[in-house]
Design an enzyme around this catalytic site. Structure first.
Site, PDB file in Angstrom:
ATOM      1  N   GLN C 236       0.619  -1.242  -0.048  1.00  0.00           N
ATOM      2  CA  GLN C 236      -0.033  -0.016   0.058  1.00  0.00           C
ATOM      3  C   GLN C 236       0.870   1.237  -0.145  1.00  0.00           C
ATOM      4  OE1 GLN C 236      -3.265  -1.973   2.790  1.00  0.00           O
ATOM      5  NE2 GLN C 236      -3.555   0.117   2.379  1.00  0.00           N
ATOM      6  N   ARG C 383      -9.727  -0.431   7.053  1.00  0.00           N
ATOM      7  CA  ARG C 383     -10.615   0.630   6.535  1.00  0.00           C
ATOM      8  C   ARG C 383     -10.981   1.471   7.355  1.00  0.00           C
ATOM      9  NH1 ARG C 383     -14.377  -1.321   1.815  1.00  0.00           N
ATOM     10  NH2 ARG C 383     -14.739   0.752   1.012  1.00  0.00           N
ATOM     11  N   CYS C 384      -9.887   2.353   7.961  1.00  0.00           N
ATOM     12  CA  CYS C 384      -9.996   3.512   8.731  1.00  0.00           C
ATOM     13  C   CYS C 384      -8.768   4.339   8.778  1.00  0.00           C
ATOM     14  CB  CYS C 384     -10.578   3.109  10.121  1.00  0.00           C
ATOM     15  SG  CYS C 384      -9.373   2.386  11.173  1.00  0.00           S
ATOM     16  N   GLU C 759     -13.234   5.241   3.930  1.00  0.00           N
ATOM     17  CA  GLU C 759     -13.294   4.489   5.235  1.00  0.00           C
ATOM     18  C   GLU C 759     -14.280   5.006   6.011  1.00  0.00           C
ATOM     19  OE1 GLU C 759      -9.205   5.891   5.947  1.00  0.00           O
ATOM     20  OE2 GLU C 759      -8.233   3.825   5.000  1.00  0.00           O
TER      21      GLU C 759
END
Lengths: 284, 164, 805
Positions: C236, C383-384, C759
């Site tokens: 990522q 996902r945040c 997110e």
């Protein structure tokens, strides 16, 4: 996840299967769809030096509906059951149960024979077959014999089938009356938290026949004669339902796993059974 | 290592013959031996459906089949469903309705959906959700996948009607 | 005039710029099976590496015997810590200032830990080789509970001096990692002890995992002829990986090329550096051949990048009328065997100090203690943004608990405490400056759309019906109002391993009026190739369809910190706009030259520069592009290129209002989602179709986490949820349809006003699903029950409240 190496056998007939079994004994295992065995082999939890693939053996893939009995070959898949209208017409519980097994892809591969022969307490077909009083046809070096589903299961993965025998068919007396297969699971693809198979016959307002089995609540499927007996002769009033549930709870012996602790499983077993009985009765 | 076997399969209309260990999983045969990398590996325990292919008319998870089992069979992967000049309606519909994000589940998803629509050309939303429940997507929440399949079904049915 | 107007609209539409639901350019390859994921890469002579992993959660390694493994046909090498030690590579630095064993150095600290790396000609030989490695373990006492860990005599990290401070200050105990504080402790305690009303609650946000459908993996290829290392992988943050590889391997950074190909979902799992990457690089150097390592699903769930595992205790004080006066939050964070959290350096608990949420809370205090246990390392932001899911869950539960204490409607309690529109920019008690918001408008819109009052009435009727024995299903209304903090971030306070968290964009306009733009981020499904081209289209007036977006190759893309924490749009999106504006500025000069007017006499209009007051005199961007390459313009260099490195002045603060309506079968514990409404405000909307897709996906991951997804351990440290049978990823059958909605409150400091959205739905969704479950039981006396709300835990709540008798 890579399985250990093995020799692959794909015999053309049952004699060929038995010959490999005889030659390799414990080291050989038969496989139908492979959707129970292959993941175990990939996780290296099952060691199978000789794998016998049954797919080319003839006569194992038919569904034969007669007036009194239904014969389902060991290689008949869940998908075959779901899409066989003649079978659904006489024994709709089979379709109702098959639809609740695994997911679409797995149902194309998963077979009745594999599901009942494996002895996995999570499989749905064994309890269902006990409810339907099916019998299993086993073929071995000494010929063919029949074992009642209700006598077949001894413990988890331990059955009445000898290592040198192959389960070739399931024979079911054509059921009558109301039916239900009720299953609670966490998601598609999961085994049952609790599942109940129920067949009932109603005459007037009275229940004259009741067969009840449950799945994944012990190390074997549980056919509860007492649960059925609690319903027979009653009009399925609340007392009868309570008695049937109590009888079943007396017979099951669930263990704790990721689906929940024992108290939860027992409670859900009672709820699912009650719902299955009520639904079967409404169809009787 | 065990003895290699002679394997014969047909993939996307093309015959393939080779020697392979029987334990070779079909998904690796496709991806590594034949360079057909559309089908993916997600869970390896037959739960996620990223490896879905069609074998002799059945939707199958290729991670849970040995190549030895597949010998003699015909296999269709996402690569065999359409080509750039002639996309399968599902391939266009997934783009049109944003039925994918990272794309990893997409080949298995579309391959499975093609079989679903073959068996049930007019599925309800519930039938689509039930019929696609062997394929996991981590990105889309499925809402647009359902929409894509509905749209493809409508298009395929309209084309069918026009042809008749 | 009308014709001209139509023509202008047509020109705008032709660009497919910001605000339109442009179809994704990525989809052609993905729908045809032509994606290029790391496991699709096949190089000549490529070898496969895989790990021998520890079956024990805590054990001393007595011996490792690789002889039999080396006899397995096809096995070429087996690496152990002893082989890596001379290179100094048996340990590696973590993003959190700790270090982590690459291969077990004397002991193992979690189940599945990497013990040896088997390198073989193919996957099959590698698997056989792993089976043949003999490791002798001596089991040690296992600690899976952080509270016990802080009391235990058992020293987990024998490599650390128990008296020496850690990367984030003093350590209180040999199993303690750090204490991190924010806010005013004394004032907060004073406010709370003197308050009219105080609500207290302890909650555990369970350990879970991002579990993208594609696991982690890489291919390392050391070209010994040219001295160049190429590393493809599921990264990522490819540029950061290149720097890390250089720092730990000693290979100069220009000799390392890191490539993130297509990535099959990340969700935080692919931010960190894992032992597999290091071992693959070493194996490639040793063998001179490319080496591939791909995790299987069990490896993935057991070893790379868990999320959450926060034990949170809160106190919230208010007046009798419900005005919140203070918030106190104490966290014990289970970090596992190594502190490998992926947070900016100065934030060992991420942005947990956003835990005052969307509310005007004058005084607050937060304290986080990080603790070692015998569990896998990780602590990523699933996902945040960094720990924001934990923070939002905490405050949205505390609000509900306070509402119960006050006997007040929780929607109203939120309303009277929201930060008001006119208070922005708003300085929060725990330090952040919220950029913009209009919470009341969003909240009112949400409640009106779902007919909140009607739902409460229906719920009250259902409670009565339940009490009369007419139904066994109860109804919950889950509310959540969240404020995210994303777009890390300003270099002055955010860095990873000393690398400032800016991001970048480089644009080249081709002579014929098409372009390529390269960014420091990397899409894992977010559709950057589609949306960044839209930003540029609006900024430079060339159609999005004529702009290629490229990311993920460190040899060609400008340096950036990657994609996670919803930072791509806020940071790289801003860089894209700023680079576009540089292009436009030069284009303006070219246009003025071509039109023979002063620079200030032309103005930009959609896809052209026009002479002010003479709209018939113009040069299109396409014409300008060509002129840049074929005209000798006095005072201007030829060409049309620009690069921007953007250091954001602040974070962005997307927000949203969610409502979930749920029915619960109290006898089986099975929840059924009847309705889910999600209003998101992510500022300027670049591509509504993609935003909606992100919301659907984030909500589904929220559903999973709230209703069953966990990494569970038994007392021996065995992972109980290692396959997708037990680790809950919902299928299409378990997921509802969502209703999406929006308001638009642009970020005042962002060049295009965009805030990021990927997110938000996860951050806001988890408390919403959880609150729905909790709210269903509220009329029966429930205050709080921990997630995950799987069937048996919901059943247990019903049981404990006496609903089964």
């Amino acid at each position: 996840m890579i399985p250990a190496a093995f020799e692959y056998h794909r015999p053309k007939d049952m004699a060929g299967v038995l010959a490999v079994l005889e030659e390799h004994g414990d080291d050989a295992r038969v496989m139908a769809g492979g959707h129970s065995l292959i993941p175990m082999m990939k996780l290296r939890m099952a060691d199978v030096p000789h794998l016998i693939d049954l797919q080319d053996v003839g006569g194992l893939s038919d569904i034969d509906v007669q007036s009194d009995t239904i014969r389902i070959g060991a290689l008949v898949t869940q998908h075959d059951i779901i899409t066989n209208d003649a079978l659904t017409a006489v024994a709709p519980i089979l379709r109702e149960a098959a639809l609740q097994i695994a997911d679409p892809q797995v149902r194309y591969m998963g077979t009745v024979g594999g599901n009942v022969a494996n002895g996995d307490p999570g499989n749905d077909m064994p309890g269902l077959m006990q409810c339907l009083d099916a019998s299993f046809t086993l073929v071995g070096p000494n010929g063919e014999r029949t074992v009642a589903a209700r006598e077949f299961y001894e413990a988890a993965y331990m059955t009445a089938r000898e290592d040198d025998e192959v389960l070739t068919a399931v024979v079911i007396p054509v059921p009558s009356g109301g039916y239900a297969y009720e299953k609670q699971k966490r998601k598609i693809g999961d085994y049952a938290t609790a599942a109940a198979a129920v067949q009932l016959i109603k005459q007037g307002d009275t229940c004259v026949h009741a067969a009840i089995a449950m799945t994944n609540l012990s190390d074997t499927p549980i056919f509860s004669e007492d649960a059925g007996a609690a319903l027979i002769g009653t009009s399925l009033d609340d007392a009868a339902l309570k008695a049937a549930v109590a009888a079943m709870l007396n017979d099951i012996d669930p263990t704790e796993d990721n689906r929940g602790p024992i108290a939860f499983k027992k409670h859900v077993a009672g709820v699912i059974l009650r719902r299955a009985i009520e639904r079967a009765w409404s169809r009787a | 290592m065990s003895k290699k076997m002679h394997i014969q399969i047909n993939v996307n209309g093309k015959d393939q013959e080779f020697l392979a260990e029987p334990r070779e999983l079909l998904i690796y045969t496709l991806r590594e031996r034949l360079n057909i990398t559309g089908p993916h590996i997600g869970c390896e325990t037959s739960h996620c459906g990223a490896c879905t292919v069609t074998i002799d008319g059945k939707s199958v998870k290729a991670c849970t089949m040995f190549v030895a089992q597949a010998s003699g069979k015909s296999i269709t992967t996402i690569e065999g469903l359409g080509d750039p000049d002639n996309l399968h309606p599902l391939q266009s519909a997934f783009k049109e309705h944003h039925g994918l994000q990272c794309g990893y589940c997409t080949p298995g998803m579309i391959t499975r959906a093609s079989k679903l629509l073959e068996e049930n050309p007019n599925p309800t939303e519930e039938e689509i959700r039930f019929g696609m429940a062997g394929n996991i997507c981590r990105c889309t929440g499925y809402q647009n996948i359902v929409k894509s399949i509905q749209a493809a079904a409508a298009e395929m049915n309209a084309a069918q009607e026009a042809a008749e | 005039m009308k014709d001209e107007l139509d023509n202008r609209e047509e020109r705008v539409a032709n660009l497919k710029g910001m605000g339109c639901s442009r179809k994704r350019v990525e989809d052609a390859r993905f729908t045809q099976g032509k994606g290029n994921y790391v496991d699709d890469i096949k190089l000549d002579g490529m070898l496969f590496g895989d790990f021998v992993r520890s079956p024990y959660a805590h054990a001393r390694i007595k011996s490792i015997n690789t002889e039999a493994a080396l006899q397995v046909p096809g096995v070429l090498a087996v690496l152990t810590a002893a082989d890596l030690a001379p290179l100094g590579l048996h340990w590696m630095p973590t993003l959190a200032g700790d270090k982590q064993m690459v291969l077990a150095d004397g002991k193992v600290l979690f189940q599945g830990q990497e013990v040896a790396f088997v390198v073989a000609e193919d996957r099959y030989a590698a698997a056989d080789g792993i089976e043949a490695v003999e490791v002798e373990y001596e089991e040690l006492p296992v600690i899976v509970n952080p509270f016990e860990s802080l009391k235990s005599d058992v020293v987990l990290r024998e490599d650390l001096d128990p008296k020496a401070p850690g990367a984030h200050g003093p350590r209180k105990h040999h199993n303690h990692i750090f204490t991190w504080e924010a806010g005013d402790k004394e004032t907060t305690q004073e406010v709370i002890s003197n308050a009219e009303v105080v609500a207290e609650e302890s909650m555990y946000y369970h350990r879970t995992h991002p579990c993208p459908l594609e696991t982690c993996g890489c291919v390392a290829s050391m070209d010994k002829v040219n001295g160049k290392l190429t590393l493809w992988g599921t990264f990522q943050a490819p540029h950061a990986i290149r720097t890390v590889v250089s720092l730990i391997s000693g290979i100069e950074e220009h000799n390392i090329r890191v490539i993130s190909p297509d990535i099959g979902g990340g969700f935080g799992n692919k931010v960190g550096a894992y032992p597999g990457y290091v071992c693959s690089v070493v194996a490639s150097i040793v063998t001179g051949k490319p080496v591939k390592w791909i995790e299987d699903r069990m490896d993935n769930l057991m070893t790379t990048a868990f999320a959450r595992d926060y034990h949170m205790t809160g106190k919230i004080s208010a007046t009798k009328e419900g005005k919140i006066t203070g918030l106190h939050c104490q966290v014990v964070a289970d970090h596992g065997g190594f502190d490998a959290c992926a947070d900016p350096t100065k934030f060992p608990a991420g942005f947990m100090n956003i835990c005052t949420g969307s509310y005007d809370i004058p005084t607050a205090y937060l304290e986080v203690d990080g603790v070692y246990t015998n569990k896998a390392p990780g602590g990523v932001s699933y996902r945040c943004s960094f720990r924001v899911t934990e923070a939002v869950y905490f405050i949205e539960r505390m609000i509900e608990v306070l509402a119960i204490k006050l006997n007040m409607d929780a929607a109203e309690l939120r309303r009277i405490n929201f930060i008001k529109k006119e208070q922005f920019p708003y300085k929060a008690a725990l330090g952040w400056e919220y950029d913009s918001g209009d919470y009341h408008t969003a909240w009112d819109k949400a409640l009106k759309t779902v007919d909140y009052e009607g739902l409460r009435k229906e719920q009250a009727e259902r409670v009565e019906a339940f009490k009369r024995g007419e139904t066994r299903k109860i109804m919950g209304i889950g509310l959540s109002f969240f404020t995210e903090i994303v777009g890390a971030g300003p270099v002055k306070n955010c860095d990873i391993l000393g690398l400032g968290m800016f991001d970048s964009c480089e644009i080249r306009i081709h002579p014929t009026g098409s372009a390529i733009a390269r960014l420091g981020t990397i899409s894992q499904g977010q559709g950057h190739a589609t949306t960044f081209a839209q930003i540029l289209a609006s900024e430079i007036g060339l159609p999005a369809d004529s702009i290629t977006i490229e990311e993920g190759d460190t040899d060609t893309a400008p340096y950036g910190l990657g994609t996670y924490g919803s930072r791509s749009t806020p940071v790289a999106g801003a860089a894209t706009a700023m680079a576009g504006r540089k292009i436009r500025a030069k284009a303006q000069m070219i246009a003025a030259y071509l039109l023979e007017v002063h620079d200030n006499d032309v103005e930009f209009d959609v896809d052209r520069f026009v002479v002010k007051g003479a709209p018939e005199r113009f040069k299109t961007m396409k014409e300008i592009a060509f002129a840049a390459y074929n005209q000798a313009i006095p005072g201007l260099e030829p060409g049309l290129e620009a690069v921007s490195y953007y250091d954001p002045p602040n974070m962005t603060y997307p927000f949203g209002a969610y409502v979930c309506v749920m029915d619960i079968d109290v006898d089986t514990g099975v929840p059924e989602i009847r309705r889910f409404y999600a209003l998101d405000d992510c500022g300027t909307r670049i591509n509504p179709m993609i935003i909606e897709g992100q919301v659907h996906g984030g909500l589904t991951e929220a559903l999973a986490v709230a209703l069953g997804q966990e990494i569970a351990y038994d007392d021996m440290g065995n992972v109980k949820t290692g396959t997708l049978m037990d680790f809950f990823l919902p299928t299409a059958w378990e997921v509802p349809n969502y209703e999406t909605d929006f308001t638009v409150t642009p970020s005042p400091h962002h060049p295009i006003g965009a805030k990021g959205v990927g997110e938000s739905p996860h951050v806001g969704g988890v408390p919403c699903f959880s609150n729905a479950v909790q709210d269903a039981f509220r009329p029966f006396g429930n205050t709080h029950t921990n997630m995950p709300h799987d069937h048996w835990r919901i059943w247990r709540t019903a049981n404990e409240l006496g609903l089964h008798s």
